[in-house]
Every structure is written in structure tokens, then in C-alpha cells.
Design an enzyme around this catalytic site. Structure first.
Site, PDB file in Angstrom:
ATOM      1  N   LEU A 186       0.838  -1.198   0.000  1.00 32.07           N
ATOM      2  CA  LEU A 186       0.000   0.000   0.000  1.00 32.07           C
ATOM      3  C   LEU A 186       0.876   1.252   0.000  1.00 32.07           C
ATOM      4  O   LEU A 186       0.718   2.148  -0.830  1.00 32.07           O
ATOM      5  CB  LEU A 186      -0.909  -0.019   1.241  1.00 32.07           C
ATOM      6  CG  LEU A 186      -1.736   1.230   1.512  1.00 32.07           C
ATOM      7  CD1 LEU A 186      -2.770   1.455   0.414  1.00 32.07           C
ATOM      8  CD2 LEU A 186      -2.455   1.106   2.871  1.00 32.07           C
ATOM      9  N   GLU A 245       3.582   4.133  -0.363  1.00 29.61           N
ATOM     10  CA  GLU A 245       4.530   4.619  -1.371  1.00 29.61           C
ATOM     11  C   GLU A 245       5.308   5.774  -0.761  1.00 29.61           C
ATOM     12  O   GLU A 245       4.921   6.309   0.284  1.00 29.61           O
ATOM     13  CB  GLU A 245       3.774   5.098  -2.618  1.00 29.61           C
ATOM     14  CG  GLU A 245       2.973   3.988  -3.266  1.00 29.61           C
ATOM     15  CD  GLU A 245       2.296   4.413  -4.564  1.00 29.61           C
ATOM     16  OE1 GLU A 245       2.510   5.568  -5.005  1.00 29.61           O
ATOM     17  OE2 GLU A 245       1.557   3.584  -5.120  1.00 29.61           O
ATOM     18  N   GLY A 280       1.819   7.759   2.459  1.00 36.61           N
ATOM     19  CA  GLY A 280       1.963   7.033   3.735  1.00 36.61           C
ATOM     20  C   GLY A 280       0.652   7.093   4.480  1.00 36.61           C
ATOM     21  O   GLY A 280      -0.289   6.355   4.159  1.00 36.61           O
ATOM     22  N   SER A 281       0.551   8.016   5.443  1.00 37.40           N
ATOM     23  CA  SER A 281      -0.728   8.205   6.155  1.00 37.40           C
ATOM     24  C   SER A 281      -1.829   8.534   5.158  1.00 37.40           C
ATOM     25  O   SER A 281      -2.974   8.108   5.312  1.00 37.40           O
ATOM     26  CB  SER A 281      -0.597   9.344   7.169  1.00 37.40           C
ATOM     27  OG  SER A 281       0.396   9.030   8.114  1.00 37.40           O
ATOM     28  N   ILE A 284       7.814  -2.459   2.542  1.00 36.23           N
ATOM     29  CA  ILE A 284       6.883  -3.583   2.436  1.00 36.23           C
ATOM     30  C   ILE A 284       7.448  -4.839   3.127  1.00 36.23           C
ATOM     31  O   ILE A 284       8.556  -5.285   2.842  1.00 36.23           O
ATOM     32  CB  ILE A 284       6.530  -3.877   0.954  1.00 36.23           C
ATOM     33  CG1 ILE A 284       6.055  -2.580   0.273  1.00 36.23           C
ATOM     34  CG2 ILE A 284       5.478  -4.987   0.860  1.00 36.23           C
ATOM     35  CD1 ILE A 284       4.877  -1.867   0.936  1.00 36.23           C
ATOM     36  N   ARG A 313      18.635  -8.161  40.861  1.00 37.59           N
ATOM     37  CA  ARG A 313      19.609  -7.070  41.004  1.00 37.59           C
ATOM     38  C   ARG A 313      19.575  -6.489  42.423  1.00 37.59           C
ATOM     39  O   ARG A 313      18.525  -6.036  42.888  1.00 37.59           O
ATOM     40  CB  ARG A 313      19.278  -5.964  39.993  1.00 37.59           C
ATOM     41  CG  ARG A 313      20.135  -4.726  40.111  1.00 37.59           C
ATOM     42  CD  ARG A 313      21.551  -4.985  39.706  1.00 37.59           C
ATOM     43  NE  ARG A 313      22.337  -3.759  39.675  1.00 37.59           N
ATOM     44  CZ  ARG A 313      23.654  -3.752  39.599  1.00 37.59           C
ATOM     45  NH1 ARG A 313      24.340  -4.899  39.521  1.00 37.59           N
ATOM     46  NH2 ARG A 313      24.305  -2.611  39.576  1.00 37.59           N
ATOM     47  N   GLN A 336      14.703   1.283  31.997  1.00 43.69           N
ATOM     48  CA  GLN A 336      15.177   2.117  33.117  1.00 43.69           C
ATOM     49  C   GLN A 336      15.511   1.249  34.337  1.00 43.69           C
ATOM     50  O   GLN A 336      16.517   1.448  35.013  1.00 43.69           O
ATOM     51  CB  GLN A 336      14.087   3.143  33.467  1.00 43.69           C
ATOM     52  CG  GLN A 336      14.477   4.152  34.529  1.00 43.69           C
ATOM     53  CD  GLN A 336      15.525   5.136  34.025  1.00 43.69           C
ATOM     54  OE1 GLN A 336      15.718   5.274  32.820  1.00 43.69           O
ATOM     55  NE2 GLN A 336      16.209   5.784  34.946  1.00 43.69           N
ATOM     56  N   GLY A 363      22.263   0.418  33.477  1.00 41.29           N
ATOM     57  CA  GLY A 363      23.237   0.413  32.379  1.00 41.29           C
ATOM     58  C   GLY A 363      23.212  -0.879  31.592  1.00 41.29           C
ATOM     59  O   GLY A 363      23.412  -0.885  30.373  1.00 41.29           O
ATOM     60  N   GLU A 379       0.814   0.316  10.137  1.00 44.95           N
ATOM     61  CA  GLU A 379      -0.647   0.129  10.055  1.00 44.95           C
ATOM     62  C   GLU A 379      -1.399   1.327  10.630  1.00 44.95           C
ATOM     63  O   GLU A 379      -2.427   1.178  11.292  1.00 44.95           O
ATOM     64  CB  GLU A 379      -1.076  -1.188  10.693  1.00 44.95           C
ATOM     65  CG  GLU A 379      -0.491  -2.337   9.904  1.00 44.95           C
ATOM     66  CD  GLU A 379      -1.153  -3.670  10.105  1.00 44.95           C
ATOM     67  OE1 GLU A 379      -2.376  -3.705  10.266  1.00 44.95           O
ATOM     68  OE2 GLU A 379      -0.423  -4.668  10.085  1.00 44.95           O
TER      69      GLU A 379
HETATM   70  C1  LIG Z   1       9.027  -1.630   9.517  1.00 38.26           C
HETATM   71  C2  LIG Z   1       7.862  -1.167   8.700  1.00 38.26           C
HETATM   72  C3  LIG Z   1       7.086  -2.109   8.017  1.00 38.26           C
HETATM   73  C4  LIG Z   1       6.024  -1.686   7.220  1.00 38.26           C
HETATM   74  N1  LIG Z   1       5.323  -2.628   6.485  1.00 38.26           N
HETATM   75  C5  LIG Z   1       4.405  -2.195   5.565  1.00 38.26           C
HETATM   76  C6  LIG Z   1       3.765  -3.133   4.693  1.00 38.26           C
HETATM   77  O1  LIG Z   1       3.971  -4.338   4.759  1.00 38.26           O
HETATM   78  N2  LIG Z   1       2.920  -2.645   3.742  1.00 38.26           N
HETATM   79  C7  LIG Z   1       2.640  -1.308   3.620  1.00 38.26           C
HETATM   80  O2  LIG Z   1       1.877  -0.947   2.753  1.00 38.26           O
HETATM   81  N3  LIG Z   1       3.219  -0.398   4.458  1.00 38.26           N
HETATM   82  C8  LIG Z   1       4.097  -0.808   5.411  1.00 38.26           C
HETATM   83  N4  LIG Z   1       4.701   0.104   6.251  1.00 38.26           N
HETATM   84  C9  LIG Z   1       4.398   1.531   6.084  1.00 38.26           C
HETATM   85  C10 LIG Z   1       3.619   2.141   7.232  1.00 38.26           C
HETATM   86  O3  LIG Z   1       2.302   1.725   7.222  1.00 38.26           O
HETATM   87  C11 LIG Z   1       3.790   3.670   7.108  1.00 38.26           C
HETATM   88  O4  LIG Z   1       5.126   3.964   7.470  1.00 38.26           O
HETATM   89  C12 LIG Z   1       2.823   4.437   7.970  1.00 38.26           C
HETATM   90  O5  LIG Z   1       1.505   4.290   7.501  1.00 38.26           O
HETATM   91  C13 LIG Z   1       3.174   5.944   8.039  1.00 38.26           C
HETATM   92  O6  LIG Z   1       3.381   6.485   6.798  1.00 38.26           O
HETATM   93  P1  LIG Z   1       4.712   7.345   6.513  1.00 38.26           P
HETATM   94  O7  LIG Z   1       5.850   6.520   6.996  1.00 38.26           O
HETATM   95  O8  LIG Z   1       4.723   7.768   5.104  1.00 38.26           O
HETATM   96  O9  LIG Z   1       4.578   8.587   7.473  1.00 38.26           O
HETATM   97  P2  LIG Z   1       3.825   9.976   7.133  1.00 38.26           P
HETATM   98  O10 LIG Z   1       2.443   9.700   6.668  1.00 38.26           O
HETATM   99  O11 LIG Z   1       4.700  10.807   6.259  1.00 38.26           O
HETATM  100  O12 LIG Z   1       3.737  10.627   8.556  1.00 38.26           O
HETATM  101  C14 LIG Z   1       4.754  11.442   9.137  1.00 38.26           C
HETATM  102  C15 LIG Z   1       4.184  12.030  10.426  1.00 38.26           C
HETATM  103  O13 LIG Z   1       3.102  12.920  10.105  1.00 38.26           O
HETATM  104  C16 LIG Z   1       1.948  12.566  10.827  1.00 38.26           C
HETATM  105  N5  LIG Z   1       0.760  12.888  10.046  1.00 38.26           N
HETATM  106  C17 LIG Z   1       0.505  12.594   8.746  1.00 38.26           C
HETATM  107  N6  LIG Z   1      -0.696  13.036   8.387  1.00 38.26           N
HETATM  108  C18 LIG Z   1      -1.243  13.621   9.489  1.00 38.26           C
HETATM  109  C19 LIG Z   1      -2.477  14.286   9.771  1.00 38.26           C
HETATM  110  N7  LIG Z   1      -3.432  14.408   8.836  1.00 38.26           N
HETATM  111  N8  LIG Z   1      -2.683  14.769  11.021  1.00 38.26           N
HETATM  112  C20 LIG Z   1      -1.737  14.634  11.978  1.00 38.26           C
HETATM  113  N9  LIG Z   1      -0.537  14.017  11.782  1.00 38.26           N
HETATM  114  C21 LIG Z   1      -0.302  13.525  10.547  1.00 38.26           C
HETATM  115  C22 LIG Z   1       2.091  11.071  11.053  1.00 38.26           C
HETATM  116  O14 LIG Z   1       1.263  10.620  12.119  1.00 38.26           O
HETATM  117  C23 LIG Z   1       3.582  10.962  11.348  1.00 38.26           C
HETATM  118  O15 LIG Z   1       3.824  11.275  12.685  1.00 38.26           O
HETATM  119  C24 LIG Z   1       5.719  -0.315   7.116  1.00 38.26           C
HETATM  120  C25 LIG Z   1       6.476   0.632   7.832  1.00 38.26           C
HETATM  121  C26 LIG Z   1       7.534   0.215   8.600  1.00 38.26           C
HETATM  122  C27 LIG Z   1       8.333   1.257   9.319  1.00 38.26           C
END
Ligand SMILES: Cc1cc2nc3c(=O)[nH]c(=O)nc-3n(C[C@H](O)[C@H](O)[C@H](O)COP(=O)(O)OP(=O)(O)OC[C@H]3O[C@@H](n4cnc5c(N)ncnc54)[C@H](O)[C@@H]3O)c2cc1C
Length: 377
Positions: free
Chosen positions: A125, A127, A131-132, A157, A266, A334, A338, A361
């Protein structure tokens, strides 16, 4: 109201706990240090029927419910998050779209190999610029001569690039403002998978960037209805949140277990640190919050199993357990002083593995947006 787990759920908990303690715990630190995917453990979990817990038996799954699945994920995460996310991403994100939206042919082709754990599936999903705002997909799929031609990319992914990865289901624009889902098999020409990404935690889990350059997949690989791709994937995320919430509880429980044991072992000022009230209060708070988080997760799973609306409960469980696991793992480290800062300590690994539970997610902020929407705001 009955808050007791059934005998089957208890049995599953004991089976997974034993597996996690006896098979995962001895190798978790090494897999993490070497960023090595846990192939042997996946094969063992496949034998135990853990790679398709909520998938019907007719497709080779265990035919169990969401609660059983959440319990299993909780128990795995208590010991190691990389192993747990491998199962969770494969089940909720990789396999579920095909179960929920696939036609008979697609289910027959993919589910038996996935539910048995012989192969893994991934969910594409996210790109670079979506993201969000996951609806901002730029990957495109054009219909040409009975095929879909896919161009674009995905990032972060899970499970896409292992030796046993079979396919990824993706979102792609099939027209302006029309998002659909497609199944892209691994090994298709033009589908390239980056080397594993370097992460703060989840070192033994497989995370990749995917690139699609004129990738031709058969028309029959359209998953579900054309134009419903974004809605379908949001539905998948609702269910997936229950398993990530279960990871939050499991990680918090694991961090608590380590703190509880260490506090008794400890000694400072001539006594075990557990005899100091400040330490006891921390443990008391942790234990209380973990029970609250577990109740939210089980309730969300129960609602889903009853066929009732569960998206609000899942988002609440995910938000609460994400933040709960942050507080608990921080307090536990915490308490380790150490020693907790040393890489060889289990709590250091749990500490690194925790943060992503507040990001993947749907970030904490996105959960709050989902919850607010359900509250009518
Ligand atoms: C280890 C790992 C595994 C993953 N596996 C998958 C997978 O299998 N498939 C897949 O599709 N994705 C996967 N993801 C992607 C993951 O779902 C996204 O990283 C996540 O949804 C956040 O998107 P972003 O990283 O682009 O952050 P962004 O959307 O760029 O967010 C950056 C910050 O802005 C905030 N923000 C954004 N919009 C708003 C808003 N409207 N209001 C307030 N705050 C906002 C966010 O909360 C965040 O704090 C994975 C990510 C990681 C790190």
C-alpha cells in the site's frame, strides 16, 4: 458475560508460549544481530499451523478465530517482534485480501500455499509520497491486450523479498481517481525488490522497496471489484490493527517479565531493587496497564469474531497498546540500568522493536483520526 478463555484458546496460548520460549528465545538475539530472516522458525510455525490461524481449513488454514490469532501474536511478540510481525503481516496483510476479496480461482491458486506457510504474501500500500495519506497512490496499472501493465513503486513492504515470498497485493490507479487491487507474483519481469532496508528494530523481519517497470500481470489478477481497491485495503487495515495491537500487549508483557525478574535479581544498597517502593510502583503500573490493553485487544477480536463492527475498537486497541508498550518498555529498560543499554540485553532489543508499533498500520495520529471519525467528529 464470560471473561474466561475457552479451552482451545488456552491450549493455543500454551502451545505458542512453549514454542516462543523454547524455539524463538534462544535464537532471537542472534537473528536480530545478524538481521537474518527466521526461515527455520517459519517452517516450524507452519508445522504448528500458525501461519494461517484465521484462514478456513478448506484452504489449508487452522480455521480458528481472530481471538486465537491475537493470542498467538501476543505470545510470539512477548519473546520476539521480528518473528511475530512475520506471521502477522503474512496473515492479516498478505493472505487476508485474497481470502476476503479473491474469486474462487484466486483463492484456490494462492490460499493453500499461503495458509500452510509454505509461501509468504506481502501487502503493498505505502509509497514514498503516500503514507498516512494512503489514497495518494501513484502506482498505475493500464489495461492492454488482456493484461495489466503496472508502473510505480512501493516502500517499507514486509515479507515481499524472502526466498519464500510468493506475491504482493498492491493498490494501483486503474483510471484517474480509481484505485484497484492487483496480485503481482514474485518473479514477474520488471518487478524488482530492493535489498533489505536497514531498520532501528525488527531486524530479522523482511522490509523492502518494490519497483514496477512495465510489469505485465494477467487481467485475472485484479483482486476484488475494480475501483474498490482503497476501500478494500482500508478494511484489511482495520483487521490488521488487531494483530498490531496484540503485538503491543505482547511486547509490553515481555518487557514487564524482564523487569520483574531483573528487579528481584539485582541488588543495590544491600537489597533486591524490587524491595524499593518506587520500583514496585512501576511494576504495579505496568501490570495494570497491560491488563487494560489486553482487554481492549480481546474485545476488538471478539467483536470481529461476532461479525459486529470492530473498526473503532481495533483503532482504540492499536492506539492504546502502541503507547502502552512505549511506556512499559521504557520503564523496563530504566529498571535494568546500564545493563539495559547494552545490545546483548533482551530489553535493548525490545526497546528498539517497540517504536514501530506506533507507526505501522497507521500512526498514533492516524488512529486518533479514525477514532474521532467514529465518534462523529
Ligand atoms: C518496519 C515497517 C514495516 C512496514 N510494512 C508495511 C507493509 O507491509 N505494507 C505497507 O503498505 N506499508 C508498510 N509500512 C508503512 C507504514 O504503514 C507507514 O510507514 C505508515 O503508515 C506511516 O506512513 P509514513 O511513513 O509515510 O509517514 P507519514 O504519513 O509521512 O507521517 C509522518 C508524520 O506525520 C503525521 N501525520 C501525517 N498526516 C497527518 C495528519 N493528517 N494529522 C496529523 N498528523 C499527521 C504522522 O502521524 C507521522 O507522525 C511499514 C512501515 C515500517 C516502518
Amino acid at each position: 458475560m464470560d471473561l474466561d478463555l475457552s479451552q482451545e484458546h488456552e491450549l493455543l496460548r500454551n502451545t505458542v508460549r512453549e514454542f516462543a520460549t523454547e524455539r524463538v528465545a534462544p535464537v532471537a538475539e542472534e537473528l536480530d544481530r545478524e538481521s537474518r530472516f527466521p526461515y527455520e522458525l517459519v517452517a516450524e510455525m507452519a508445522e504448528l499451523g500458525l501461519m494461517g490461524i484465521p484462514i478456513p481449513e478448506e484452504y489449508g488454514g487452522a480455521g480458528s478465530d481472530t481471538l486465537a490469532y491475537a493470542i498467538a501474536i501476543e505470545e510470539l511478540t512477548r519473546i520476539d517482534s521480528s518473528v511475530a510481525i512475520t506471521v502477522a503481516a503474512h496473515t492479516s496483510l498478505g493472505t487476508m485480501p485474497i481470502l476476503l476479496f479473491g474469486n474462487d480461482e484466486q483463492k484456490g491458486e494462492w490460499l493453500p500455499q499461503l495458509a500452510s506457510g509454505e509461501k509468504l504474501a506481502a501487502f503493498g500500500l505505502t509509497e514514498a509520497d503516500a503514507g498516512s495519506d494512503a489514497g495518494a497512490t501513484r502506482t498505475r496499472a493500464e489495461q492492454r491486450d488482456g493484461q495489466w501493465i503496472v508502473n510505480g513503486s512501493k516502500i517499507f513492504i514486509t515479507n515481499a523479498g524472502t526466498d519464500i515470498s510468493a506475491c504482493v497485493t498492491i493498490t494501483a490507479l486503474t483510471a484517474e481517481d480509481e484505485v484497484s487491487n492487483l496480485i503481482v507474483p514474485n518473479g514477474t519481469d520488471g518487478y524488482t525488490i530492493s535489498p533489505p532496508m536497514h531498520k532501528l528494530g525488527w531486524h530479522a523481519s523482511d522490509t523492502r522497496e518494490l519497483s514496477f517497470k512495465d510489469v505485465a500481470v494477467p487481467e485475472g489478477n485484479l483482486l476484488g471489484e475494480r475501483g474498490r481497491g482503497f476501500v478494500q485495503f482500508l478494511e484489511i487495515l482495520d483487521g490488521g490493527r488487531i494483530s498490531v495491537a496484540a503485538m503491543g500487549v505482547g511486547l509490553a508483557q515481555g518487557a514487564y517479565d524482564l523487569a520483574y525478574a531483573y528487579a528481584q535479581e539485582r541488588k543495590q544498597f544491600g537489597k533486591p531493587i524490587s524491595s524499593f517502593q518506587a520500583v514496585q510502583f512501576k511494576l504495579a503500573d505496568m501490570a495494570t496497564e497491560i491488563e487494560a490493553g489486553r482487554a481492549l485487544v480481546y474485545r476488538a477480536a471478539w467483536l470481529k469474531d461476532q461479525g459486529r463492527p470492530f473498526a473503532l475498537a481495533a483503532a482504540q486497541a492499536k492506539l492504546y497498546t502502541g503507547e502502552l508498550s512505549n511506556r512499559v518498555v521504557n520503564a523496563s529498560l530504566q529498571m535494568h540500568g546500564g545493563y539495559g543499554f547494552m545490545e546483548e540485553s533482551a530489553i535493548a532489543r525490545l526497546y528498539r522493536d517497540q517504536k514501530v508499533l506506533e507507526i505501522g498500520e497507521g500512526t498514533n495520529e492516524v488512529q486518533r483520526m479514525v477514532i474521532a471519525k467514529h465518534l462523529g467528529l
